[in-house]
Write an enzyme that holds these catalytic residues in place. Structure first.
Site: not given
Lengths: 662, 662
Positions: B328, B424
């Site tokens: 990521e 998240c």
């Protein structure tokens, strides 16, 4: 004319290949690479399997066999398919000895074969991983453990070596193993109803059948093909039987699913190339073999569907296949990213071999065109010009910084690698080079097909006559191919000369008389039917204009771009000639090309120069990532193309095949 | 004018944010999303942490706390950072209650806080994974186990809830935990010299310091920042101490290296944004906080270097960051692939928060520009228009077939997802929406900065005066923003109005008198300094022409392409409006645009239409993958752009932001 095969209502009219020893290659382009194969790669392979490469992880491949043979102690080391490295070396040796005898090399091979004989179990089984490490798990994880794959590579080696030397020992070991496999696998009750995760044994059994005449091997090959994709799924059953365990480190992820293994459908129902690209083409090779031999029209139609899907929707212009590194796999139609490509060298080798088999069933130039493209671009490009390093992945666009710093591109390397832990690609190039003579001609009852234009001499049996053909050419650099025919007596047959799809204009003269090609062209071959006699001479001119190639608009990666091709060679831009930021280079629609042979560059190549344009990265862009009112500015810029196969033989740098058009 | 900060030779002139409860948003654009946050997302989060979502894997988040509290039995379930889901809910509740009291919601929160209190260990420690599952391993794997990260999210929640309710209990729990962390970590002998793998506690400790005034928390925040990247490497040491074991399933791959964790260099020496994008911006937020509070010029300069690197070289035009799904992460300068992007919603939230902190140190419009772009494009685009599904990854180019069939693009989804195992992004959007009032204005001794143009009412304290500002606008659809000023008495101050970088022409009238902007513009703000009195009215016109945006030529992915922007909104093409194969659409350089508000489309948007061209996939291409002599043909084709944030609210289809220019 319809397909020869389909037209024959079950009667086959299959062309044959010419025995390798009957073809002597003496070619300005290929002889160099073939010499490298004999003098650099095969000796390197030998050092590798003997653990004598400095600074490299020892292969342990021959050692595993010596331990299994009881003449050394120790444990198994290496990949579960480490044995195949020995077979691949032996096969290349077999091919090489057929054209270039070498007593010392033959002695090494005989010694290896003695060890294999000692390592073979009394029942015929021969696989050092399962002999030494997990004897209790023999045949229990066919999906992942490559047992039959390794067997297949050994059978191929045995056939090649037997063909070279006529020594039966290696063939006897192979047959003993194959007999045991035949007793173990098959439709009968009590046998395992399964197949290998990596296709290979199917095509190898077919070779064993051809050399021994033992139909059992043909039947077993066909059985493996037909069992594949049957329900319930064999790999799922073995998975359950193992208590849902992989027992090999680094095994194949189950989540990749059945397409990875080509077990999502029975092979006859498969209509697109799915999953691991090498496996697909190895499967197709066997399908074509069995279809041709047994007259199985349905199986042949399946071959054609897969062939068409690959070449019309899933193949790079370089003859590369496999659009993703994840699973080394095909993805979907027209998905051909140039920088994220896999394009494994082995897959192009398999594609060329598949094309060659199709060509023997149907003499259509589309097969030879693809075989040629794979050979002259990806396969030969897979090896450095000194024969000492190799590409596994063959990208069409490379930015070295991205390979290093964007992990999704780590599989793409801007320079060839010494060897690989999984050493499949280098030996595959070697066996292609050493067996190159097999692909030049095919022959049936009345026709000799010239599929590739490679200098040398071939002796071809045709209806009890021995025809000698001598090719002289500077192909792929020059347009002229001279073919001399020698016969003992006058004989009527057809010499079929391939007119490649890239060639807009061909001319043929026979004994200096122009021949009308158009009326004689059939399936891409100019059919020269006449009474041939000794010293007849054909001159074939294949015009090689510089072509601006475009991709189908559905190929998103190539939209707005053009690739340059001359003859069979696809060209590319390299940073060494054109500076960095190759993406800033544009090729105007109207620009003209200049070509010239540069004997000092990259072993001697035809270089193509043209006036391009380069986007100016002006001061307006200092400290700006995005802006409006930003009209592009270009400056004229001479750009230089080199053949794709020759890239990455200088400093590490950018490369691109597809260039933006303006 | 030089940077305020650097100019002040250590004396800081830092702007403040306005208390959330002082800002009432009543905006045609945002009120809808804020209502969704309160009425859909927060209630959904509540159901999720209570395991009441049908057909979803139970979160177990609150249950873990109840088990740790001893009021329920069972085992820990969920991710190692599952606790943070409860904190994220509680934080959003805290923000929401500051502007929208809701006794039932407050009751739920109080009940949760009671459970947290019971779950907290006597020493102050509070983390259900390590309380329930591996008590012996507390603090032993900071790299992977998110212990301090979870603590940080709890501190943020505690501060938000305390600010909303003035109830001390949650703050006491937080302080007790923070005190324990402070006793455990630090430079002193006997303490752990380390930090968390995922930055978060640093910025949270700062918030705790701001609300309590306890400098210990500020010092600990600074300690964590300064210890990061010190040699010898803390994570390596813990790895050795653990016997080179990861003890959490799905842990972070060690081969990703130190950049993944931003531990490759001390933070003050980092010059480029490396590794996991969310972690980078969370780290930067804390760096900016500490720098502003302590006058640490060196630390602030490090913030600026990272800021500049991100916004000038590593940010998508939509305010997205993170170029690869692997880790990521950021990759390298100008590497901004549109289809392989990560662009995590959370990372854009963090970028906006980082921008907001920088804005408080230096009132420069570049910070507000980026904050605005992230808010209006990626962040709001991360949520569906019904508030029920969310993007984790925010691509700028999508072909749904590729997402499905090319595994390198599996992380890119063509439709928003219900929720995520690692939940998240949805809560990060929720807390941004519920705290939106904080980002509109900043204020220092004599200036009120208007950073965002959002309708509503704000009460701002300035030199003992209470100023009320009322914004009325149809931004981002219309160009006019009306601001009314209310003061008890006449007062002299500067009202600074941001002139966005996308705006080529702005006009300001005060009480119907034109004000010369040019001479008053400083760092991108029009500084209106005057004696203000009640009912003064400013009219700001921000011209919103349709902009053809270009990317820096070094961005390979965008070369030859143009993106359309109007006001802060980046536009895109969707298949629903333009058919499939969006790559075949070209935008001619000379085409003009028509815009119009369509109240029935996607909640009401300004649509942009223009005459484009479409590449014709002609019959020449049937059964052809590559060919020469293939001049492209185009047909005129009306194309329709919609705002990027609104994409993927209709049927699944293709989307692209960057369009080829012809």
């Amino acid at each position: 004319m319809k397909d020869l095969f389909e037209n024959s209502s079950g009667l086959r009219k299959v062309a044959k290949e010419i025995p390798l020893s009957n073809v002597k290659i003496k070619d300005n382009f290929w002889s160099h690479y073939r010499k490298l194969a004999r003098e650099v790669v095969i000796p390197y392979q030998w050092e590798a399997i003997n653990d004598r490469i400095p600074d490299a992880e020892p292969s342990h491949a021959l050692k595993n066999f010596r331990i299994a043979a009881g003449i050394e102690t120790g444990e198994f080391h290496g990949m579960v398919f480490q044995d195949s490295d020995v077979s691949k070396w032996l096969e290349a040796v077999g091919f090489s000895l057929q054209t270039h005898p070498d007593p010392e090399l033959e002695k090494n091979a005989d010694d290896v074969i003695d060890i294999l004989e000692m390592a073979q179990r009394p029942d015929g089984y021969l696989n050092t991983y399962f002999i030494l490490k997990e004897p209790e798990n023999r045949w229990r994880n066919l999906a992942e453990c490559h047992e039959l794959y390794c067997a297949g590579h050994f059978f191929e080696a045995a056939v090649a070596y037997y063909n070279a030397t006529n020594k039966r020992k290696v063939l006897d070991i192979a047959c003993k193993f194959a007999d045991y496999i035949s007793d173990t696998f098959g439709p009968e009750e009590g046998k395992i109803h399964g197949y290998d995760g990596h296709e290979e044994v199917e095509l190898a059994l077919f070779k064993l059948y051809k050399v021994t005449g033992n139909k059992k091997y043909l039947n077993l090959s066909k059985y493996f093909l037909d069992e594949r994709g049957a329900e319930p799924d064999f790999f799922d059953m073995q998975w359950e039987e193992r208590g849902r365990k992989d027992f090999w480190q680094g095994g194949v992820k189950r989540e990749w699913g059945k397409t990875y293994f080509q077990t999502h459908l029975p092979v006859r129902q498969q209509e697109s190339a799915e999953g691991h690209a090498v496996r697909v083409v190895y499967m197709c090779m066997a399908m074509a073999d069995v279809a041709a031999e047994t007259g199985d029209v349905e199986l042949f139609k399946a071959c054609k569907k897969l062939w068409k899907n690959i070449i019309l929707k899933r193949m790079y212009i370089t003859g590369g296949i496999g659009s993703t590194s994840i699973g080394e796999s095909f993805t979907f139609d027209y998905d051909l990213p140039n920088d994220m490509v896999y394009g494994e060298t082995c897959a192009s080798v398999g594609l060329a071999f598949f094309a060659h088999r199709m060509l023997m069933i149907e003499p259509k130039s589309e097969y030879a065109d693809v075989m040629e493209s794979a050979l002259y671009n990806t396969i030969i490009g897979g090896m450095a010009q000194d024969g000492k390093s190799f590409f596994y992945v063959n990208p069409l666009e490379v930015n070295p910084e991205a390979c290093e710093k964007n992990p999704t591109k780590h599989h793409v390397k801007p320079r060839r690698q010494k060897w690989f832990t999984c050493a499949c690609c280098p030996p595959n190039i070697t066996r292609t080079l050493t067996s190159l003579g097999q692909y030049i001609y095919t022959v049936n009852e009345e026709t000799i097909y010239t599929n590739l234009y490679i200098g040398g001499e071939a002796s071809i049996s045709l209806a009890d006559n021995e025809i000698k053909l001598i090719q002289e050419t500077d192909y792929p650099w020059k347009e002229e191919i001279k073919i001399k025919v020698f016969t003992e007596e006058e004989i009527k047959f057809t010499l079929a000369l391939r007119i490649p799809s890239w060639c807009p204009e061909a001319k043929i003269k026979v004994n200096n008389q122009v021949v009308d090609i158009e009326e004689r062209t059939l399936n891409g071959y100019a059919m020269i039917n006449r009474e041939w006699k000794a010293s007849d001479e054909i001159v074939l001119i294949l015009k090689m204009p510089i072509l601006r190639m475009k991709a189908n608009p559905l190929v998103r990666a190539d939209i707005g771009k053009v690739a340059i091709q001359r003859g069979p060679l696809v060209y590319c831009l390299e940073e060494a000639d054109n500076g960095s930021n190759l993406h800033e280079i544009y090729l105007p629609k109207e620009s003209t090309f200049e070509e010239g042979f540069d004997s000092n560059l990259l072993g001697g190549i035809v270089v193509i120069n043209t006036e391009g344009k380069r986007l100016v990265n002006s001061e307006k862009w200092v400290n700006k990532l995005y802006r409006y009112e930003a009209e592009e500015e270009y400056i004229p810029s001479t750009i230089k193309f080199i053949p794709y196969y020759a890239w990455a033989n200088r400093n590490v740098g950018e490369m691109t095949v597809w260039v933006r058009e303006l």
